[in-house]
Enzyme design. Sequence first.
Site, PDB file in Angstrom:
ATOM      1  N   ASN A 150     -12.830  14.883   1.605  1.00  0.00           N
ATOM      2  CA  ASN A 150     -13.496  13.645   1.167  1.00  0.00           C
ATOM      3  C   ASN A 150     -14.998  13.825   1.273  1.00  0.00           C
ATOM      4  O   ASN A 150     -15.495  14.422   2.225  1.00  0.00           O
ATOM      5  CB  ASN A 150     -13.078  12.472   2.064  1.00  0.00           C
ATOM      6  CG  ASN A 150     -13.755  11.172   1.676  1.00  0.00           C
ATOM      7  OD1 ASN A 150     -13.789  10.806   0.502  1.00  0.00           O
ATOM      8  ND2 ASN A 150     -14.304  10.461   2.651  1.00  0.00           N
TER       9      ASN A 150
ATOM     10  N   GLU B 160     -25.201  15.065  -2.774  1.00  0.00           N
ATOM     11  CA  GLU B 160     -23.733  15.081  -2.727  1.00  0.00           C
ATOM     12  C   GLU B 160     -23.171  16.085  -3.716  1.00  0.00           C
ATOM     13  O   GLU B 160     -22.221  16.808  -3.428  1.00  0.00           O
ATOM     14  CB  GLU B 160     -23.169  13.696  -3.067  1.00  0.00           C
ATOM     15  CG  GLU B 160     -23.290  12.687  -1.955  1.00  0.00           C
ATOM     16  CD  GLU B 160     -22.527  11.400  -2.284  1.00  0.00           C
ATOM     17  OE1 GLU B 160     -21.435  11.467  -2.852  1.00  0.00           O
ATOM     18  OE2 GLU B 160     -23.055  10.320  -1.964  1.00  0.00           O
TER      19      GLU B 160
ATOM     20  N   HIS C 240     -18.369  11.728   1.807  1.00  0.00           N
ATOM     21  CA  HIS C 240     -18.731  10.421   2.365  1.00  0.00           C
ATOM     22  C   HIS C 240     -20.253  10.329   2.451  1.00  0.00           C
ATOM     23  O   HIS C 240     -20.913  11.259   2.912  1.00  0.00           O
ATOM     24  CB  HIS C 240     -18.107  10.259   3.751  1.00  0.00           C
ATOM     25  CG  HIS C 240     -18.413   8.927   4.373  1.00  0.00           C
ATOM     26  ND1 HIS C 240     -17.789   7.760   3.977  1.00  0.00           N
ATOM     27  CD2 HIS C 240     -19.301   8.584   5.323  1.00  0.00           C
ATOM     28  CE1 HIS C 240     -18.283   6.755   4.672  1.00  0.00           C
ATOM     29  NE2 HIS C 240     -19.197   7.219   5.491  1.00  0.00           N
TER      30      HIS C 240
ATOM     31  N   LEU D 276      -9.818   6.604   9.318  1.00  0.00           N
ATOM     32  CA  LEU D 276     -10.816   6.561   8.241  1.00  0.00           C
ATOM     33  C   LEU D 276     -12.087   7.351   8.579  1.00  0.00           C
ATOM     34  O   LEU D 276     -12.729   7.096   9.608  1.00  0.00           O
ATOM     35  CB  LEU D 276     -11.184   5.092   7.944  1.00  0.00           C
ATOM     36  CG  LEU D 276     -12.178   4.881   6.791  1.00  0.00           C
ATOM     37  CD1 LEU D 276     -11.553   5.301   5.470  1.00  0.00           C
ATOM     38  CD2 LEU D 276     -12.630   3.421   6.744  1.00  0.00           C
ATOM     39  N   ASP D 277     -12.441   8.277   7.692  1.00  0.00           N
ATOM     40  CA  ASP D 277     -13.695   9.042   7.785  1.00  0.00           C
ATOM     41  C   ASP D 277     -13.874   9.739   9.132  1.00  0.00           C
ATOM     42  O   ASP D 277     -15.002   9.919   9.610  1.00  0.00           O
ATOM     43  CB  ASP D 277     -14.914   8.129   7.503  1.00  0.00           C
ATOM     44  CG  ASP D 277     -14.854   7.509   6.110  1.00  0.00           C
ATOM     45  OD1 ASP D 277     -14.290   8.138   5.201  1.00  0.00           O
ATOM     46  OD2 ASP D 277     -15.370   6.381   5.942  1.00  0.00           O
TER      47      ASP D 277
ATOM     48  N   ARG E 199       0.848  -1.202   0.000  1.00  0.00           N
ATOM     49  CA  ARG E 199       0.000   0.000   0.000  1.00  0.00           C
ATOM     50  C   ARG E 199       0.885   1.254   0.000  1.00  0.00           C
ATOM     51  O   ARG E 199       0.615   2.229  -0.703  1.00  0.00           O
ATOM     52  CB  ARG E 199      -0.874  -0.023   1.256  1.00  0.00           C
ATOM     53  CG  ARG E 199      -1.701   1.243   1.438  1.00  0.00           C
ATOM     54  CD  ARG E 199      -2.490   1.194   2.741  1.00  0.00           C
ATOM     55  NE  ARG E 199      -3.428   0.084   2.736  1.00  0.00           N
ATOM     56  CZ  ARG E 199      -4.618   0.102   2.138  1.00  0.00           C
ATOM     57  NH1 ARG E 199      -5.005   1.183   1.481  1.00  0.00           N
ATOM     58  NH2 ARG E 199      -5.420  -0.931   2.182  1.00  0.00           N
TER      59      ARG E 199
ATOM     60  N   LEU F  56      -6.422   6.009   2.146  1.00  0.00           N
ATOM     61  CA  LEU F  56      -5.165   6.728   1.944  1.00  0.00           C
ATOM     62  C   LEU F  56      -4.292   6.532   3.182  1.00  0.00           C
ATOM     63  O   LEU F  56      -4.737   6.749   4.309  1.00  0.00           O
ATOM     64  CB  LEU F  56      -5.434   8.214   1.746  1.00  0.00           C
ATOM     65  CG  LEU F  56      -6.035   8.604   0.406  1.00  0.00           C
ATOM     66  CD1 LEU F  56      -6.495  10.065   0.441  1.00  0.00           C
ATOM     67  CD2 LEU F  56      -5.036   8.385  -0.732  1.00  0.00           C
TER      68      LEU F  56
ATOM     69  N   SER G 146     -21.663  13.854   3.911  1.00  0.00           N
ATOM     70  CA  SER G 146     -20.790  14.786   4.632  1.00  0.00           C
ATOM     71  C   SER G 146     -19.549  15.055   3.802  1.00  0.00           C
ATOM     72  O   SER G 146     -19.069  14.160   3.084  1.00  0.00           O
ATOM     73  CB  SER G 146     -20.309  14.168   5.962  1.00  0.00           C
ATOM     74  OG  SER G 146     -21.394  13.719   6.751  1.00  0.00           O
TER      75      SER G 146
ATOM     76  N   MET H  92     -12.168   4.917  -3.405  1.00  0.00           N
ATOM     77  CA  MET H  92     -12.576   3.826  -2.527  1.00  0.00           C
ATOM     78  C   MET H  92     -11.405   3.081  -1.884  1.00  0.00           C
ATOM     79  O   MET H  92     -11.578   1.989  -1.342  1.00  0.00           O
ATOM     80  CB  MET H  92     -13.464   2.845  -3.298  1.00  0.00           C
ATOM     81  CG  MET H  92     -14.739   3.495  -3.839  1.00  0.00           C
ATOM     82  SD  MET H  92     -15.714   4.381  -2.589  1.00  0.00           S
ATOM     83  CE  MET H  92     -16.401   2.995  -1.691  1.00  0.00           C
TER      84      MET H  92
HETATM   85  C1  GAR Z   1     -20.443   8.658  -3.750  1.00  0.00           C
HETATM   86  O1  GAR Z   1     -21.666   8.284  -3.192  1.00  0.00           O
HETATM   87  C2  GAR Z   1     -19.428   8.954  -2.654  1.00  0.00           C
HETATM   88  O2  GAR Z   1     -19.974   9.586  -1.539  1.00  0.00           O
HETATM   89  C3  GAR Z   1     -18.990   7.557  -2.314  1.00  0.00           C
HETATM   90  O3  GAR Z   1     -18.864   6.918  -3.545  1.00  0.00           O
HETATM   91  C4  GAR Z   1     -19.802   7.477  -4.475  1.00  0.00           C
HETATM   92  C5  GAR Z   1     -19.060   7.914  -5.716  1.00  0.00           C
HETATM   93  O4  GAR Z   1     -19.926   8.347  -6.718  1.00  0.00           O
HETATM   94  N1  GAR Z   1     -17.767   7.566  -1.595  1.00  0.00           N
HETATM   95  C6  GAR Z   1     -17.466   6.704  -0.634  1.00  0.00           C
HETATM   96  O5  GAR Z   1     -18.189   5.786  -0.311  1.00  0.00           O
HETATM   97  C7  GAR Z   1     -16.116   6.911   0.010  1.00  0.00           C
HETATM   98  N2  GAR Z   1     -15.976   6.066   1.153  1.00  0.00           N
HETATM   99  P1  GAR Z   1     -19.349   9.070  -8.004  1.00  0.00           P
HETATM  100  O6  GAR Z   1     -18.186   8.228  -8.513  1.00  0.00           O
HETATM  101  O7  GAR Z   1     -20.497   9.078  -8.966  1.00  0.00           O
HETATM  102  O8  GAR Z   1     -18.917  10.460  -7.618  1.00  0.00           O
END
Ligand code: GAR
Length: 214
Positions: free
Chosen positions: A106, A173, A108, A143-144, A64, A92, A135, A89
């Site tokens: 980020n 979002e 979330h 994480l988060d 990693r 980091l 958020s 996903m």
């Molecule tokens: C979104 O819902 C974002 O919040 C989530 O992935 C999706 C991406 O959508 N992120 C996470 O779960 C991070 N842990 P997108 O590729 O259409 O922007």
Amino acid sequence: MTARIAVLASGGGSNLQALLDAIAAGQLDARIVGVFSDKPAAFALQRVSEPLRWSRTSKAYPSRAAFDADLADAVAAATPDWVVCAGYMRILGEAFVLRFRGRVLNIHPSLLPKYRGLDTHARALEAGDAEHGASVHFVIPELDAGAVIAQAPVPVLAGDTAESLAARVLQVEHRLLVHVARLAADGRLAEHEGVASVDGHPLFTPQRLEFAPA
Ligand code: GAR
């Protein structure tokens, strides 16, 4: 001065598209200086021109840390003011986060501190929550868990599935991310010792943005 934003994305990139659309509409004084992905097939990459794309499959790396080091060098080469994780996903590592400390955001899909990690929509349904949402927070090694800047709630409706709820959350979002990116790009957002501030005022609770359903 126009802010330079690097975007990390693993998926479809609809949040990236929201940033691109806001820039094109003159609503966000920023430039996307690179899109970085751990998934070479991610559609997010297709949303920008080829010179702005960087992707590597993590399987090609021994660890990693090795992947993150390459990613961090590529991001640094784009000289971003801000790094925005928009559906990235992969966790980091600490070295990456500390290199861009205070400048990594980020999005979330939950009302943090509820439901860090994965499967947030299913978990909100299982808990019987009346309200769910998204958020935007500063990224720290845990994480988060970094300071939350702003949140947008959505109602959970009778008959919702994880998919229908995810779709409703995704709508807000896009607007939430543009809102926070604008604060960042306009030089209004900062983080100090784990506390986010806007215009120099510490946010002891996150901003709550109520968006009417689209
Ligand atoms: C979104 O819902 C974002 O919040 C989530 O992935 C999706 C991406 O959508 N992120 C996470 O779960 C991070 N842990 P997108 O590729 O259409 O922007």
